[in-house]
Scaffold this active site. Sequence first.
Site, PDB file in Angstrom:
ATOM      1  N   LYS A  73       0.845  -1.208   0.000  1.00 15.56           N
ATOM      2  CA  LYS A  73       0.000   0.000   0.000  1.00 15.56           C
ATOM      3  C   LYS A  73       0.871   1.245   0.000  1.00 15.56           C
ATOM      4  O   LYS A  73       0.621   2.193  -0.763  1.00 15.56           O
ATOM      5  CB  LYS A  73      -0.913   0.008   1.239  1.00 15.56           C
ATOM      6  CG  LYS A  73      -2.096  -0.928   1.119  1.00 15.56           C
ATOM      7  CD  LYS A  73      -2.798  -1.142   2.455  1.00 15.56           C
ATOM      8  CE  LYS A  73      -3.875  -2.207   2.298  1.00 15.56           C
ATOM      9  NZ  LYS A  73      -4.380  -2.736   3.575  1.00 15.56           N
ATOM     10  N   GLN A 117      -5.008  -1.386   9.548  1.00 15.86           N
ATOM     11  CA  GLN A 117      -4.894  -2.726   8.978  1.00 15.86           C
ATOM     12  C   GLN A 117      -5.535  -3.753   9.918  1.00 15.86           C
ATOM     13  O   GLN A 117      -5.273  -3.777  11.119  1.00 15.86           O
ATOM     14  CB  GLN A 117      -3.405  -3.055   8.749  1.00 15.86           C
ATOM     15  CG  GLN A 117      -3.137  -4.369   8.053  1.00 15.86           C
ATOM     16  CD  GLN A 117      -3.574  -4.397   6.592  1.00 15.86           C
ATOM     17  OE1 GLN A 117      -3.654  -3.353   5.943  1.00 15.86           O
ATOM     18  NE2 GLN A 117      -3.873  -5.570   6.090  1.00 15.86           N
ATOM     19  N   ASP A 140     -11.501   2.729   3.843  1.00 12.93           N
ATOM     20  CA  ASP A 140     -11.938   1.321   3.786  1.00 12.93           C
ATOM     21  C   ASP A 140     -13.456   1.219   3.616  1.00 12.93           C
ATOM     22  O   ASP A 140     -13.976   0.167   3.253  1.00 12.93           O
ATOM     23  CB  ASP A 140     -11.596   0.621   5.109  1.00 12.93           C
ATOM     24  CG  ASP A 140     -10.323  -0.208   5.026  1.00 12.93           C
ATOM     25  OD1 ASP A 140     -10.037  -0.755   3.948  1.00 12.93           O
ATOM     26  OD2 ASP A 140      -9.639  -0.319   6.067  1.00 12.93           O
TER      27      ASP A 140
HETATM   28  N1  GUN Z   1      -6.659  -6.616   5.923  1.00 12.28           N
HETATM   29  C1  GUN Z   1      -6.758  -7.304   4.754  1.00 12.28           C
HETATM   30  N2  GUN Z   1      -7.412  -6.580   3.815  1.00 12.28           N
HETATM   31  C2  GUN Z   1      -7.734  -5.401   4.410  1.00 12.28           C
HETATM   32  C3  GUN Z   1      -8.419  -4.239   3.955  1.00 12.28           C
HETATM   33  O1  GUN Z   1      -8.879  -4.135   2.805  1.00 12.28           O
HETATM   34  N3  GUN Z   1      -8.553  -3.236   4.862  1.00 12.28           N
HETATM   35  C4  GUN Z   1      -8.069  -3.320   6.131  1.00 12.28           C
HETATM   36  N4  GUN Z   1      -8.257  -2.288   6.951  1.00 12.28           N
HETATM   37  N5  GUN Z   1      -7.444  -4.401   6.588  1.00 12.28           N
HETATM   38  C5  GUN Z   1      -7.265  -5.422   5.730  1.00 12.28           C
END
Ligand code: GUN
Length: 315
Positions: A73, A117, A140
């Site tokens: 990311k 996350q 998100d």
């Molecule tokens: N963990 C795995 N995929 C994601 C996601 O799309 N967002 C978040 N916040 N955590 C994750």
Amino acid sequence: MDAPRGVFDNEEAATGESGMGATIIDGKAFAAKVRGQVAEHVARLKAAHGLTPGLAVVLVGEDPASEVYVRSKGKQTVEAGMASFEHRLAADTSEADLLALIDRLNADPQVHGILVQLPLPKHLNAELVINRIDPAKDVDGFHISNVGLLGTGQKSMVPCTPLGCLMMLRDLHGRLAGMEAVVVGRSNIVGKPMAQLLLGDSCTVTIAHSRTKDLGAVCRRADILVAAVGRPGMIPGDWVKPGATVIDVGINRVEKAGKQVLVGDVDFDSCAKVAGAITPVPGGVGPMTIACLLANTLTAACRANGLNEPEGLTA
Ligand code: GUN
């Protein structure tokens, strides 16, 4: 159902024939195109308004899979010309300290998007933490306000994976109105928001799940079949209506011939013989998730500054 238009106007190599009938939707190429659009828009924002969209990612603990996601990311955020702020906290961080960090990020004008996350260590209440994020910065789309806004058809931040699926479907079919869509899976992160987005585009939507009676018959109704159940290869080809578009959200690690491989929720080989178009795993929906995270960060930055939203990158 409209005939598939082929992914991407004016671009080649975005889809390929499977040799089995279905067009293979190239999510990697599509995600690269979306990231390119985001980067172009970011460059314009910087030039015209001196505005650099910023994404803060918070990682608590050292989960190896989360480490990989967070690195990816950060890298893609910077490549798109945006500011990346990484906050790595110890696994035993207290809830009060994590909430205090979110409060600081909420108040920081350089931060337009915040992602915590998941999963969080067990002693932390994920719901409480997510709902502490300013909904306008919740890239998100997990905050309860955004869930409610999406459910009532209002402008919101939309979860990245379903947004990516919607973009691919719109690109392939143009207007989705009137199409029969079946979403298999009812998670808050994918199944439910996916169904809301398809409904927003005037599909006739069914949400099916593990308790659905005669799931095969329900799936066979679908012009658009979205599989998001987390069960490897669960959907066989004879559940697919000939010519249907199959979107496989599953990412399951299984052992094949002594090797760890990734497979989706659909049985690719049998479904590709029947479908009109299908996403592979890997290389289908997966790459779209981070591309849509960047798109959401850009959208949040535009909204925060009263600027027009990027066309084609929102729901
Ligand atoms: N963990 C795995 N995929 C994601 C996601 O799309 N967002 C978040 N916040 N955590 C994750």
